[in-house]
Design a protein around this motif. Structure first.
Motif, PDB file in Angstrom:
ATOM      1  N   GLU A 195     -18.499  31.030  16.832  1.00  0.00           N
ATOM      2  CA  GLU A 195     -17.141  31.014  16.863  1.00  0.00           C
ATOM      3  C   GLU A 195     -16.309  31.441  18.260  1.00  0.00           C
ATOM      4  O   GLU A 195     -16.875  32.065  19.005  1.00  0.00           O
ATOM      5  CB  GLU A 195     -16.518  31.998  15.824  1.00  0.00           C
ATOM      6  N   SER A 196     -15.032  31.118  18.297  1.00  0.00           N
ATOM      7  CA  SER A 196     -14.127  31.434  19.377  1.00  0.00           C
ATOM      8  C   SER A 196     -13.332  32.615  19.100  1.00  0.00           C
ATOM      9  O   SER A 196     -12.845  32.640  17.727  1.00  0.00           O
ATOM     10  CB  SER A 196     -13.291  30.489  19.716  1.00  0.00           C
ATOM     11  N   ILE A 197     -13.036  33.346  19.860  1.00  0.00           N
ATOM     12  CA  ILE A 197     -12.651  34.871  19.679  1.00  0.00           C
ATOM     13  C   ILE A 197     -11.399  34.999  20.949  1.00  0.00           C
ATOM     14  O   ILE A 197     -11.732  35.018  21.980  1.00  0.00           O
ATOM     15  CB  ILE A 197     -13.199  35.917  19.688  1.00  0.00           C
ATOM     16  N   GLU A 198     -10.184  34.935  20.471  1.00  0.00           N
ATOM     17  CA  GLU A 198      -9.132  35.056  21.694  1.00  0.00           C
ATOM     18  C   GLU A 198      -9.164  36.406  22.041  1.00  0.00           C
ATOM     19  O   GLU A 198      -9.035  37.466  21.480  1.00  0.00           O
ATOM     20  CB  GLU A 198      -7.640  34.704  20.819  1.00  0.00           C
ATOM     21  N   MET A 199      -9.461  36.545  23.318  1.00  0.00           N
ATOM     22  CA  MET A 199      -9.342  37.943  24.102  1.00  0.00           C
ATOM     23  C   MET A 199      -8.131  38.294  24.924  1.00  0.00           C
ATOM     24  O   MET A 199      -8.031  39.216  25.240  1.00  0.00           O
ATOM     25  CB  MET A 199     -10.642  38.061  24.866  1.00  0.00           C
ATOM     26  N   GLY A 200      -7.558  37.177  25.515  1.00  0.00           N
ATOM     27  CA  GLY A 200      -6.346  37.428  26.345  1.00  0.00           C
ATOM     28  C   GLY A 200      -6.013  36.138  26.905  1.00  0.00           C
ATOM     29  O   GLY A 200      -6.704  35.106  27.041  1.00  0.00           O
ATOM     30  N   GLU A 201      -5.140  36.130  27.637  1.00  0.00           N
ATOM     31  CA  GLU A 201      -4.911  34.933  28.701  1.00  0.00           C
ATOM     32  C   GLU A 201      -4.923  35.557  30.240  1.00  0.00           C
ATOM     33  O   GLU A 201      -4.295  36.553  30.535  1.00  0.00           O
ATOM     34  CB  GLU A 201      -3.351  34.435  28.741  1.00  0.00           C
ATOM     35  N   ALA A 202      -5.660  34.757  31.114  1.00  0.00           N
ATOM     36  CA  ALA A 202      -5.730  35.145  32.543  1.00  0.00           C
ATOM     37  C   ALA A 202      -5.535  33.879  33.370  1.00  0.00           C
ATOM     38  O   ALA A 202      -6.023  32.702  32.971  1.00  0.00           O
ATOM     39  CB  ALA A 202      -6.910  35.876  32.914  1.00  0.00           C
ATOM     40  N   SER A 203      -5.172  33.978  34.643  1.00  0.00           N
ATOM     41  CA  SER A 203      -5.159  32.607  35.291  1.00  0.00           C
ATOM     42  C   SER A 203      -6.649  32.193  35.895  1.00  0.00           C
ATOM     43  O   SER A 203      -7.625  33.080  35.971  1.00  0.00           O
ATOM     44  CB  SER A 203      -4.404  33.049  36.848  1.00  0.00           C
ATOM     45  N   MET A 204      -6.972  31.125  36.247  1.00  0.00           N
ATOM     46  CA  MET A 204      -8.040  30.791  36.700  1.00  0.00           C
ATOM     47  C   MET A 204      -8.552  31.393  37.968  1.00  0.00           C
ATOM     48  O   MET A 204      -9.587  31.680  38.329  1.00  0.00           O
ATOM     49  CB  MET A 204      -8.080  29.046  36.801  1.00  0.00           C
ATOM     50  N   GLN A 205      -7.409  31.719  38.690  1.00  0.00           N
ATOM     51  CA  GLN A 205      -7.798  32.340  39.993  1.00  0.00           C
ATOM     52  C   GLN A 205      -8.479  33.913  39.619  1.00  0.00           C
ATOM     53  O   GLN A 205      -9.293  34.398  40.292  1.00  0.00           O
ATOM     54  CB  GLN A 205      -6.530  32.667  40.690  1.00  0.00           C
ATOM     55  N   ALA A 206      -7.760  34.632  38.600  1.00  0.00           N
ATOM     56  CA  ALA A 206      -8.183  35.777  38.226  1.00  0.00           C
ATOM     57  C   ALA A 206      -9.722  35.650  37.651  1.00  0.00           C
ATOM     58  O   ALA A 206     -10.696  36.702  37.892  1.00  0.00           O
ATOM     59  CB  ALA A 206      -7.210  36.546  37.236  1.00  0.00           C
ATOM     60  N   VAL A 207      -9.952  34.827  36.848  1.00  0.00           N
ATOM     61  CA  VAL A 207     -11.211  34.469  36.257  1.00  0.00           C
ATOM     62  C   VAL A 207     -12.271  34.170  37.238  1.00  0.00           C
ATOM     63  O   VAL A 207     -13.268  34.617  37.190  1.00  0.00           O
ATOM     64  CB  VAL A 207     -11.117  33.324  35.207  1.00  0.00           C
ATOM     65  N   ASN A 208     -12.011  33.155  38.129  1.00  0.00           N
ATOM     66  CA  ASN A 208     -12.974  32.867  39.408  1.00  0.00           C
ATOM     67  C   ASN A 208     -13.116  34.150  40.086  1.00  0.00           C
ATOM     68  O   ASN A 208     -14.348  34.283  40.553  1.00  0.00           O
ATOM     69  CB  ASN A 208     -12.423  31.745  40.091  1.00  0.00           C
ATOM     70  N   ALA A 209     -12.229  35.073  40.457  1.00  0.00           N
ATOM     71  CA  ALA A 209     -12.464  36.186  41.242  1.00  0.00           C
ATOM     72  C   ALA A 209     -13.473  37.212  40.461  1.00  0.00           C
ATOM     73  O   ALA A 209     -14.325  37.699  41.005  1.00  0.00           O
ATOM     74  CB  ALA A 209     -11.223  36.870  41.446  1.00  0.00           C
ATOM     75  N   ALA A 210     -12.949  37.289  39.206  1.00  0.00           N
ATOM     76  CA  ALA A 210     -13.861  38.314  38.381  1.00  0.00           C
ATOM     77  C   ALA A 210     -15.378  37.915  38.281  1.00  0.00           C
ATOM     78  O   ALA A 210     -16.293  38.452  38.461  1.00  0.00           O
ATOM     79  CB  ALA A 210     -13.215  38.351  37.014  1.00  0.00           C
ATOM     80  N   VAL A 211     -15.447  36.652  38.062  1.00  0.00           N
ATOM     81  CA  VAL A 211     -16.687  35.888  37.998  1.00  0.00           C
ATOM     82  C   VAL A 211     -17.512  36.103  39.168  1.00  0.00           C
ATOM     83  O   VAL A 211     -18.669  36.501  39.214  1.00  0.00           O
ATOM     84  CB  VAL A 211     -16.657  34.376  37.521  1.00  0.00           C
ATOM     85  N   GLY A 212     -17.029  35.559  40.291  1.00  0.00           N
ATOM     86  CA  GLY A 212     -17.342  36.011  41.932  1.00  0.00           C
ATOM     87  C   GLY A 212     -18.039  37.267  41.839  1.00  0.00           C
ATOM     88  O   GLY A 212     -19.198  37.611  42.570  1.00  0.00           O
ATOM     89  N   GLU A 213     -17.289  38.386  41.407  1.00  0.00           N
ATOM     90  CA  GLU A 213     -18.034  39.971  41.404  1.00  0.00           C
ATOM     91  C   GLU A 213     -19.157  40.060  40.543  1.00  0.00           C
ATOM     92  O   GLU A 213     -20.261  40.568  40.983  1.00  0.00           O
ATOM     93  CB  GLU A 213     -16.827  40.724  41.151  1.00  0.00           C
TER      94      GLU A 213
END
Length: 165
Positions: free
Chosen positions: A25-43
């Motif tokens: 299933e898919s669970i909505e956790m919030g909205e974030a920019s791709m820039q924020a997502v990519n930065a977090a994944v990078g870390e």
């Protein structure tokens, strides 16, 4: 979509992580920019490196938890990784040389040795195998989760029926 496996953090077409990853299933956790997502994944790529996957200690749900915490400062629903938390209480402590807190034959911790150790350990690609006892326990947990999900679905149907009348 980002995912975590023994290959490390990978990107793939949403809902197509492969036959070993069954979408529930898919669970909505919030909205974030791709820039924020990519930065977090990078870390997170450092902690969730290739070869670091462990079914009960560091799995795809642990990655999801860390990503949601990095982006929204809160965790994923506790039931999502319940089986791994329970399984980790039965799994033997990881005493591999690269594991912080483990000790070698001389009683020296790997965290102290690592500082001066110039030899890098190659990540393991071995698949962990559960004992029969662990498999039986996980089977019970899955049955309870399925029953709870069915009950939640029935509750939702009851609420919808009440709202319609």
């Amino acid at each position: 979509e980002y995912a975590f496996s023994n290959a490390g953090v990978v990107i793939h077409t949403p809902l197509e992580a492969g036959p070993q990853a069954i979408f529930k299933e898919s669970i909505e956790m919030g909205e974030a920019s791709m820039q924020a997502v990519n930065a977090a994944v990078g870390e997170l790529r450092r902690k969730f490196a290739p070869g670091s996957y462990d079914l009960v200690r560091q799995n795809c749900n642990h990655f999801s938890e860390a990503l949601v915490r990095a982006l929204f400062d809160r965790g994923i629903p506790a039931w999502i990784n319940r089986s791994a938390r329970l399984g980790s209480s039965f799994a033997p402590k990881d005493t591999s040389p690269g594991n912080p807190g483990s000790e070698d034959a001389d009683g020296e911790s790997s965290a102290r040795k690592k500082k001066g150790d110039a030899v890098a350990k190659k990540p393991s690609t071995e698949r962990k195998v559960l004992t029969d006892k662990q498999k039986a326990l996980l089977s019970k947990i899955k049955k309870k989760d399925a029953a709870a999900s069915a009950a939640r679905g029935q509750d939702d149907e009851d609420v919808a029926a009440q709202g319609a009348s």
